[in-house]
Write an enzyme that holds these catalytic residues in place. Sequence first.
Site, PDB file in Angstrom:
ATOM      1  N   LYS A  27       0.829  -1.219   0.000  1.00 51.23           N
ATOM      2  CA  LYS A  27       0.000   0.000   0.000  1.00 51.23           C
ATOM      3  C   LYS A  27       0.856   1.258   0.000  1.00 51.23           C
ATOM      4  CE  LYS A  27      -1.732   2.005   3.801  1.00 51.23           C
ATOM      5  NZ  LYS A  27      -1.808   3.475   3.755  1.00 51.23           N
ATOM      6  N   ASN A  28       1.866   1.283   0.861  1.00 52.82           N
ATOM      7  CA  ASN A  28       2.666   2.493   1.013  1.00 52.82           C
ATOM      8  C   ASN A  28       3.621   2.722  -0.152  1.00 52.82           C
ATOM      9  OD1 ASN A  28       1.441   3.117   3.443  1.00 52.82           O
ATOM     10  ND2 ASN A  28       2.973   2.051   4.668  1.00 52.82           N
ATOM     11  N   CYS A  39      -5.451   8.284   9.047  1.00 51.48           N
ATOM     12  CA  CYS A  39      -5.671   7.776  10.402  1.00 51.48           C
ATOM     13  C   CYS A  39      -5.282   8.811  11.451  1.00 51.48           C
ATOM     14  CB  CYS A  39      -4.847   6.510  10.627  1.00 51.48           C
ATOM     15  SG  CYS A  39      -5.442   5.069   9.710  1.00 51.48           S
ATOM     16  N   ARG A  51       1.060  14.691  12.087  1.00 50.39           N
ATOM     17  CA  ARG A  51       1.875  14.332  10.930  1.00 50.39           C
ATOM     18  C   ARG A  51       1.885  15.533   9.977  1.00 50.39           C
ATOM     19  NH1 ARG A  51      -0.259   8.669   8.790  1.00 50.39           N
ATOM     20  NH2 ARG A  51      -2.278   9.626   9.150  1.00 50.39           N
ATOM     21  N   PRO A  52       2.549  16.591  10.371  1.00 46.75           N
ATOM     22  CA  PRO A  52       2.520  17.807   9.567  1.00 46.75           C
ATOM     23  C   PRO A  52       3.219  17.605   8.231  1.00 46.75           C
ATOM     24  CG  PRO A  52       4.163  17.979  11.294  1.00 46.75           C
ATOM     25  CD  PRO A  52       3.388  16.725  11.562  1.00 46.75           C
ATOM     26  N   ILE A  53       2.843  18.452   7.266  1.00 43.83           N
ATOM     27  CA  ILE A  53       3.448  18.371   5.938  1.00 43.83           C
ATOM     28  C   ILE A  53       4.459  19.503   5.733  1.00 43.83           C
ATOM     29  CG2 ILE A  53       1.444  17.206   4.939  1.00 43.83           C
ATOM     30  CD1 ILE A  53       0.692  19.950   3.680  1.00 43.83           C
ATOM     31  N   ASP A  70       4.255   0.871  11.945  1.00 44.58           N
ATOM     32  CA  ASP A  70       3.058   0.245  11.383  1.00 44.58           C
ATOM     33  C   ASP A  70       2.853  -1.193  11.854  1.00 44.58           C
ATOM     34  OD1 ASP A  70       2.280   2.500  10.076  1.00 44.58           O
ATOM     35  OD2 ASP A  70       2.788   1.817   8.064  1.00 44.58           O
ATOM     36  N   ARG A 107      -8.509  -0.191   4.163  1.00 43.82           N
ATOM     37  CA  ARG A 107      -7.604   0.780   3.566  1.00 43.82           C
ATOM     38  C   ARG A 107      -6.233   0.169   3.287  1.00 43.82           C
ATOM     39  NH1 ARG A 107      -6.061   4.612   7.039  1.00 43.82           N
ATOM     40  NH2 ARG A 107      -4.956   5.471   5.262  1.00 43.82           N
TER      41      ARG A 107
END
Length: 419
Positions: free
Chosen positions: A22-23, A115, A120-122, A306, A398
Amino acid sequence: MDTLVIKGGVPLHGEVTISGAKNAVLPIMAAALLTPEPCIIRRVPQLTDVKFMAQILTWLGAKVSLQGDELRIEARKVKGIGDYDLVRKMRASICIMGPLLARLKSATVSLPGGCVIGARPINLHLKGFEALGARVTIDGGYVHARARKLVGTEIFLGGRAGSTVLGTANVMMAATLAEGTTIIQSAACEPEIVDLANFLNAMGARITGAGSPTIIIQGVKELHGAEHEVIPDRIETATYAIAAAATNGEITIHGSNPGHLTAVLDKLQEAGVQIERRGPDLIVRRARRLKPVDVTTLPYAGFPTDAQAQMMALLTLAPGISIITERIFESRFMHVSELARLGADIELEGPSAIVKGGRPLSGAPVMASDLRASAALVIAGLAAKGITRVLRVYHIDRGYENIDGKLRALGARIERVPE
């Protein structure tokens, strides 16, 4: 929303084949926006996140078709504005920004969702775009980035919790069409970054160093179509290995890449799980009593965040005290209270969970809070006596392809019940 109903206490036996990662597949799908020519991606898992990304690419103007596990994307004409409602559903959707900025010199994308597992800033994504010459603003829930041209430079992408995986992917994609050379320092080293770099190089990019903390991108004028097969999902592999151990079973895992899972396999063996490697396959069995272990999540090649929740579910069964320390996301212990409903004894102390293992688990209704927490609750339900109902399993869809079907093939008594 569907519910998974699990009648626990049955050891898993049999064979399972791992799907594409997925990632890895989501940034690779975004990378297809870099060229007007067709791209073909194979071993694409059937996940809701893949469906969302396909909808986003279609909204942007690309033609997207999926047959089996083969995905074809042709982005002959694209627009630079992402749909707000689609993008906000999934964090990985921010990966469209780098390709759009590179190709159109303009991108407008809503702040992403995903989630709820902590901040989890960008900001590192945006720092990278600005270093390449873009002007970035945030207004009304959207991120706007524009540039007359992108110019290669040296960029440091280290953050508070280590390197940023999506940020590395985003900046790397943007830099493929920049003028000159871009050097990303403190780049993420994950296998998914290597997979993306391999796809970009197949498109004509010139990227070296992927998999190391320093990635060098020599900008090119244009990219062309390419074909690519996605790497196996290392977190799915870890999840099934842990499930086999938790149920005192024995399974053969086909199509994995054990080299991507060294930290997880090491901790499983330390906990008393027997693991045999046969090329890309793994044979996992629990031949003796589980033992407590200490686990600390770290950037790759450390123990992956994860897989933390799944490992916690296993360690509730190991007599003694295990300590799990989360160093990546500060809110990734939301599964603790739900595991407690099944009888687990876990105390939180700052970034650590103290697991007092060895108590038998018993089935109960539990609520999934995020993707990996869902997997942990399923594992715990498989090991528990009685019936466990896992609510809100849209999270698990997901990131796990047909998890209930794969588990049934291994002997699990698990059913999906629509609500």
